[in-house]
Design a protein around this motif. Structure first.
Motif, PDB file in Angstrom:
ATOM      1  N   UNK A   1       0.874  -1.110  -0.167  1.00  0.00           N
ATOM      2  CA  UNK A   1       0.060  -0.037   0.099  1.00  0.00           C
ATOM      3  C   UNK A   1       0.645   1.278  -0.123  1.00  0.00           C
ATOM      4  N   UNK A   2       0.461   2.408  -0.797  1.00  0.00           N
ATOM      5  CA  UNK A   2       1.189   3.611  -0.586  1.00  0.00           C
ATOM      6  C   UNK A   2       0.320   4.620   0.282  1.00  0.00           C
ATOM      7  N   UNK A   3      -1.141   4.011   0.693  1.00  0.00           N
ATOM      8  CA  UNK A   3      -2.016   4.737   1.723  1.00  0.00           C
ATOM      9  C   UNK A   3      -2.579   3.637   2.195  1.00  0.00           C
ATOM     10  N   UNK A   4      -3.268   3.995   3.546  1.00  0.00           N
ATOM     11  CA  UNK A   4      -3.996   3.183   4.382  1.00  0.00           C
ATOM     12  C   UNK A   4      -5.016   3.838   5.212  1.00  0.00           C
ATOM     13  N   UNK A   5      -6.292   3.082   4.760  1.00  0.00           N
ATOM     14  CA  UNK A   5      -7.397   3.591   5.694  1.00  0.00           C
ATOM     15  C   UNK A   5      -7.827   2.535   6.527  1.00  0.00           C
ATOM     16  N   UNK A   6      -7.804   3.134   7.856  1.00  0.00           N
ATOM     17  CA  UNK A   6      -8.427   2.143   9.101  1.00  0.00           C
ATOM     18  C   UNK A   6      -9.874   2.443   9.311  1.00  0.00           C
ATOM     19  N   UNK A   7     -10.832   1.340   9.130  1.00  0.00           N
ATOM     20  CA  UNK A   7     -11.999   1.581   9.638  1.00  0.00           C
ATOM     21  C   UNK A   7     -12.160   0.927  10.853  1.00  0.00           C
ATOM     22  N   UNK A   8     -12.887   1.549  11.629  1.00  0.00           N
ATOM     23  CA  UNK A   8     -13.374   1.112  13.055  1.00  0.00           C
ATOM     24  C   UNK A   8     -14.769   1.257  13.394  1.00  0.00           C
ATOM     25  N   UNK A   9     -15.592   0.462  13.271  1.00  0.00           N
ATOM     26  CA  UNK A   9     -17.107   0.464  13.707  1.00  0.00           C
ATOM     27  C   UNK A   9     -17.771   1.452  12.777  1.00  0.00           C
ATOM     28  N   UNK A  10     -17.386   1.223  11.397  1.00  0.00           N
ATOM     29  CA  UNK A  10     -18.018   1.727  10.155  1.00  0.00           C
ATOM     30  C   UNK A  10     -17.670   3.150   9.861  1.00  0.00           C
ATOM     31  N   UNK A  11     -16.594   3.539  10.760  1.00  0.00           N
ATOM     32  CA  UNK A  11     -15.903   4.749  10.537  1.00  0.00           C
ATOM     33  C   UNK A  11     -14.738   4.822  10.261  1.00  0.00           C
ATOM     34  N   UNK A  12     -13.987   6.073   9.472  1.00  0.00           N
ATOM     35  CA  UNK A  12     -12.384   6.240   9.085  1.00  0.00           C
ATOM     36  C   UNK A  12     -11.913   6.613  10.469  1.00  0.00           C
ATOM     37  N   UNK A  13     -10.968   5.890  10.945  1.00  0.00           N
ATOM     38  CA  UNK A  13     -10.136   6.057  12.152  1.00  0.00           C
ATOM     39  C   UNK A  13      -9.057   7.044  11.650  1.00  0.00           C
ATOM     40  N   UNK A  14      -8.208   6.328  10.657  1.00  0.00           N
ATOM     41  CA  UNK A  14      -7.102   6.891  10.340  1.00  0.00           C
ATOM     42  C   UNK A  14      -6.995   6.683   8.717  1.00  0.00           C
ATOM     43  N   UNK A  15      -6.542   8.006   8.138  1.00  0.00           N
ATOM     44  CA  UNK A  15      -6.305   7.652   6.567  1.00  0.00           C
ATOM     45  C   UNK A  15      -4.900   8.361   6.503  1.00  0.00           C
TER      46      UNK A  15
END
Length: 248
Positions: A213-227
């Motif tokens: 990955x060049x970029x990572x989105x972390x989902x938690x409980x249906x929401x973006x925690x980190x991008x």
């Protein structure tokens, strides 16, 4: 740089449970975006909203600037979206070459049936695609006789047959051993570079995520925690907490 994919305010609920809650992000050319998160984070539902298997309650998806949020999957494919599934979805009794030929015929607007025949051009293109995914020597092998890893690469070949400008991959290395996973990842990386196709992928294997990955989105409980960039995600204490203190 023009956006390839835009998700804006996506919401999807099932009864009282909200699986995806106001998710927004943009994908640009040249990116390999990983979507990760603990079990139940909403990854599969978000992937289905992007590919058209599910329709958002609110929000929209734009592909190359065009709203596609309420279009079915096949219309998104016609607009340049290629995809693979978590479970291999190739035709098991057909050879590798025939599977790709079917994709080429459908991409060319030809209705496929048991009596359809690929043109010589499509046959040559199918061979070229199989070479890209490392299956040139197995073009005459039925999909059912292939290893699981080869089936996944064949599915990628079928996705490429639609001439995509963006690839969405659902756990591309799921079920593979370490060596198969490494080979699959190398093939995908080479294809993305040579074809200049941006990629969005859902993945559980953190080795795959942080090596590709060049970029990572972390989902938690249906929401973006980190991008963020992979290294920033790896070091973020909120991400470690979301994964119950595990190193990622």
């Amino acid at each position: 740089m023009n956006p390839v994919l835009q998700a804006t305010g996506l919401v999807k609920s099932f009864g009282a449970f909200t699986a995806v809650n106001d998710v927004s992000f943009t994908v640009h050319e040249g990116e390999a975006l990983a979507i990760i998160g603990p079990n139940g984070a909403g990854k599969s539902t978000l992937f289905d909203l992007l590919t058209g298997r599910k329709t958002p309650d609110t929000g929209d998806v734009k592909l190359f600037g065009e709203s596609v949020g309420h279009l079915p999957p096949w219309k998104r494919v016609a607009r340049g979206l290629g995809r693979s599934f978590q479970v291999s979805s190739v035709f098991p009794t057909f050879t590798a070459e025939e599977n790709v030929q079917i994709g080429l015929m459908l991409a060319g607007g030809k209705t496929w049936n048991a009596f359809s025949r690929a043109t010589e051009t499509q046959k040559e293109e199918a061979k070229a695609i199989l070479a890209k995914v490392g299956l040139a020597a197995k073009k005459d092998v039925p999909a059912s006789d292939m290893s699981y890893g080869d089936q996944r690469m064949l599915e990628l070949g079928v996705a490429l047959s639609t001439r995509p400008r963006l690839l969405l991959l659902d756990e591309p290395t799921a079920g593979m051993g370490r060596e198969e996973s490494r080979e699959c990842l190398a093939q995908i990386r080479a294809i993305a570079a040579s074809e200049q196709i941006p990629i969005v992928f859902v993945e559980h294997d953190m080795n795959v995520v942080f090596s590709f990955a060049t970029r990572v989105i972390v989902l938690v409980a249906g929401q973006v925690l980190v991008d963020a960039a992979p290294e920033a995600v790896r070091k973020d204490p909120r991400v470690k907490e979301a994964y119950f203190g595990e190193d990622i």
